[in-house]
Design a protein around this motif. Structure first.
Motif, PDB file in Angstrom:
ATOM      1  N   ALA A  15      17.628  57.457 -31.482  1.00 29.10           N
ATOM      2  CA  ALA A  15      18.434  58.554 -31.922  1.00 29.10           C
ATOM      3  C   ALA A  15      18.895  59.397 -30.690  1.00 29.10           C
ATOM      4  N   GLN A  16      17.927  59.595 -30.063  1.00 23.32           N
ATOM      5  CA  GLN A  16      17.955  60.623 -28.816  1.00 23.32           C
ATOM      6  C   GLN A  16      19.189  59.938 -27.965  1.00 23.32           C
ATOM      7  N   ALA A  17      19.002  58.777 -27.417  1.00 19.30           N
ATOM      8  CA  ALA A  17      19.943  58.214 -26.558  1.00 19.30           C
ATOM      9  C   ALA A  17      21.327  58.026 -27.151  1.00 19.30           C
ATOM     10  N   ALA A  18      21.433  57.811 -28.564  1.00 23.34           N
ATOM     11  CA  ALA A  18      22.444  57.819 -29.393  1.00 23.34           C
ATOM     12  C   ALA A  18      23.181  58.839 -28.944  1.00 23.34           C
ATOM     13  N   GLU A  19      22.416  60.060 -29.452  1.00 23.97           N
ATOM     14  CA  GLU A  19      23.258  61.706 -28.975  1.00 23.97           C
ATOM     15  C   GLU A  19      23.648  61.839 -27.650  1.00 23.97           C
ATOM     16  N   VAL A  20      22.948  61.494 -26.796  1.00 21.44           N
ATOM     17  CA  VAL A  20      23.334  61.759 -25.434  1.00 21.44           C
ATOM     18  C   VAL A  20      24.825  60.743 -25.129  1.00 21.44           C
ATOM     19  N   GLY A  21      24.850  59.598 -25.617  1.00 23.19           N
ATOM     20  CA  GLY A  21      25.959  58.805 -25.426  1.00 23.19           C
ATOM     21  C   GLY A  21      27.159  59.408 -26.304  1.00 23.19           C
ATOM     22  N   ILE A  22      26.789  60.039 -27.408  1.00 21.90           N
ATOM     23  CA  ILE A  22      27.765  60.446 -28.497  1.00 21.90           C
ATOM     24  C   ILE A  22      28.552  61.880 -27.797  1.00 21.90           C
ATOM     25  N   ALA A  23      27.710  62.551 -27.148  1.00 28.26           N
ATOM     26  CA  ALA A  23      28.164  63.953 -26.542  1.00 28.26           C
ATOM     27  C   ALA A  23      29.095  63.456 -25.184  1.00 28.26           C
ATOM     28  N   ARG A  24      28.820  62.429 -24.407  1.00 29.01           N
ATOM     29  CA  ARG A  24      29.516  62.007 -23.431  1.00 29.01           C
ATOM     30  C   ARG A  24      30.758  61.673 -24.010  1.00 29.01           C
ATOM     31  N   THR A  25      30.822  60.574 -25.266  1.00 31.18           N
ATOM     32  CA  THR A  25      32.023  60.182 -25.767  1.00 31.18           C
ATOM     33  C   THR A  25      32.978  61.462 -26.196  1.00 31.18           C
ATOM     34  N   LEU A  26      32.388  62.286 -26.888  1.00 33.72           N
ATOM     35  CA  LEU A  26      33.334  63.293 -27.402  1.00 33.72           C
ATOM     36  C   LEU A  26      33.570  64.244 -26.259  1.00 33.72           C
ATOM     37  N   GLU A  27      33.050  64.409 -25.201  1.00 38.13           N
ATOM     38  CA  GLU A  27      33.744  65.006 -24.101  1.00 38.13           C
ATOM     39  C   GLU A  27      34.785  64.449 -23.381  1.00 38.13           C
ATOM     40  N   GLY A  28      34.811  63.186 -23.618  1.00 38.43           N
ATOM     41  CA  GLY A  28      35.995  62.313 -23.285  1.00 38.43           C
ATOM     42  C   GLY A  28      37.070  62.647 -24.205  1.00 38.43           C
ATOM     43  N   PHE A  29      36.915  62.857 -25.204  1.00 36.63           N
ATOM     44  CA  PHE A  29      38.041  62.847 -26.281  1.00 36.63           C
ATOM     45  C   PHE A  29      38.718  64.171 -25.899  1.00 36.63           C
ATOM     46  N   LEU A  30      38.159  65.327 -25.292  1.00 34.65           N
ATOM     47  CA  LEU A  30      38.548  66.546 -25.122  1.00 34.65           C
ATOM     48  C   LEU A  30      39.762  66.382 -23.897  1.00 34.65           C
ATOM     49  N   ASP A  31      39.837  65.345 -23.211  1.00 31.99           N
ATOM     50  CA  ASP A  31      41.153  65.180 -22.396  1.00 31.99           C
ATOM     51  C   ASP A  31      42.240  64.887 -23.187  1.00 31.99           C
ATOM     52  N   ASP A  32      42.166  64.275 -24.024  1.00 36.47           N
ATOM     53  CA  ASP A  32      43.538  63.657 -24.700  1.00 36.47           C
ATOM     54  C   ASP A  32      44.112  64.432 -25.709  1.00 36.47           C
ATOM     55  N   GLY A  33      45.208  64.694 -25.701  1.00 36.27           N
ATOM     56  CA  GLY A  33      46.346  65.153 -26.535  1.00 36.27           C
ATOM     57  C   GLY A  33      46.217  66.717 -26.337  1.00 36.27           C
ATOM     58  N   ASP A  34      47.119  67.592 -27.363  1.00 34.77           N
ATOM     59  CA  ASP A  34      47.016  69.138 -26.981  1.00 34.77           C
ATOM     60  C   ASP A  34      46.899  69.777 -28.147  1.00 34.77           C
ATOM     61  N   ASN A  75      23.516  53.294 -29.599  1.00 31.61           N
ATOM     62  CA  ASN A  75      24.510  53.507 -28.575  1.00 31.61           C
ATOM     63  C   ASN A  75      25.380  52.506 -27.983  1.00 31.61           C
ATOM     64  N   SER A  76      24.762  51.073 -27.961  1.00 29.17           N
ATOM     65  CA  SER A  76      25.388  49.993 -28.067  1.00 29.17           C
ATOM     66  C   SER A  76      26.569  49.814 -28.930  1.00 29.17           C
ATOM     67  N   LEU A  77      25.970  49.798 -30.273  1.00 29.37           N
ATOM     68  CA  LEU A  77      27.078  49.759 -31.445  1.00 29.37           C
ATOM     69  C   LEU A  77      28.261  50.629 -31.353  1.00 29.37           C
ATOM     70  N   LEU A  78      27.721  51.866 -31.095  1.00 26.46           N
ATOM     71  CA  LEU A  78      28.903  52.870 -30.737  1.00 26.46           C
ATOM     72  C   LEU A  78      29.764  52.806 -29.675  1.00 26.46           C
ATOM     73  N   GLY A  79      29.124  52.029 -28.606  1.00 28.52           N
ATOM     74  CA  GLY A  79      30.018  51.871 -27.163  1.00 28.52           C
ATOM     75  C   GLY A  79      31.168  50.840 -27.721  1.00 28.52           C
ATOM     76  N   ARG A  80      30.392  49.692 -28.614  1.00 27.85           N
ATOM     77  CA  ARG A  80      31.668  48.624 -29.024  1.00 27.85           C
ATOM     78  C   ARG A  80      32.748  49.225 -30.024  1.00 27.85           C
ATOM     79  N   VAL A  81      32.279  50.387 -30.807  1.00 30.39           N
ATOM     80  CA  VAL A  81      33.243  50.713 -31.637  1.00 30.39           C
ATOM     81  C   VAL A  81      34.361  51.632 -30.687  1.00 30.39           C
ATOM     82  N   SER A  82      34.090  52.158 -29.461  1.00 30.26           N
ATOM     83  CA  SER A  82      34.938  52.830 -28.660  1.00 30.26           C
ATOM     84  C   SER A  82      35.579  51.584 -27.996  1.00 30.26           C
ATOM     85  N   GLU A  83      35.081  50.757 -27.722  1.00 34.88           N
ATOM     86  CA  GLU A  83      35.976  49.514 -26.963  1.00 34.88           C
ATOM     87  C   GLU A  83      36.979  48.785 -27.900  1.00 34.88           C
ATOM     88  N   ILE A  84      36.615  48.557 -28.942  1.00 32.47           N
ATOM     89  CA  ILE A  84      37.450  47.901 -29.852  1.00 32.47           C
ATOM     90  C   ILE A  84      38.697  48.620 -29.974  1.00 32.47           C
TER      91      ILE A  84
END
Ligand SMILES: [Fe+2]
Length: 173
Positions: A15-34, A75-84
């Motif tokens: 769960a802790q690793a998933a939260e770290v990965g999710i924070a990173r993914t969400l931070e990446g989303f901040l660059d998209d759109g306006d 974390n692996s599962l969430l990574g796949r969702v992003s890739e797909i």
């Protein structure tokens, strides 16, 4: 078979690793759109997610354990969702798809914490169960905030497409 307590620690590490990965993914989303509304929601949720990771890390330390260097199942599962769902057509689609990913992520987390609560309680670890319950409530709240924005972004895409069409800038069949 893995010892019940080792398994519990592994679940918290996951769960802790998933939260770290999710924070990173969400931070990446901040660059998209306006879309400022989307950005401010994502910014809030990055802060909540980092706080969740810290609380889980703290719990692990109290239990005499460390965070895990491995990626973990979620974390692996969430990574796949992003890739797909990679490769959005344009910024409009990207923002809508990011929100769908965020909404799906919240529900994966809800499932993950539901399992953690049940397992921790079965182990008589009320402290972990209570922490997981608090985090679960935060995930539910985030999912509720994300949901209406999916509709709003899809509608905004239509309006932008109509706007472009009337200016003769594409979107023509
Ligand atoms: Fe979370």
């Amino acid at each position: 078979m893995e010892h019940t307590r080792d398994r519990l620690i592994r679940y918290i590490q996951d769960a802790q690793a998933a939260e770290v990965g999710i924070a990173r993914t969400l931070e990446g989303f901040l660059d998209d759109g306006d879309n400022e509304m989307v950005r401010s929601l994502l910014r809030d949720h990055v802060a909540v997610t980092k706080n969740q990771a810290n609380r889980l890390e703290q719990r692990l330390r109290t239990m005499g354990a460390e965070t895990s260097a491995g990626k973990g199942f979620f974390n692996s599962l969430l990574g796949r969702v992003s890739e797909i769902m990679h490769g959005a057509h344009d910024d409009y689609d990207k923002v809508t798809q990011n929100l769908i990913k965020a909404y799906a992520t919240e529900h994966l987390e809800i499932g993950m914490y539901t399992a953690l609560i049940a397992y921790a309680r079965a182990c008589n670890d009320e402290e972990t169960a209570t922490l997981a319950e608090e985090i679960l409530a935060e995930e539910e709240e985030a999912a509720e905030r994300i949901f209406p924005l999916i509709e709003q972004c899809a509608q905004a895409t239509y309006l932008a497409a109509v706007h472009d069409e009337t200016r003769g800038m594409g979107y023509r069949a």
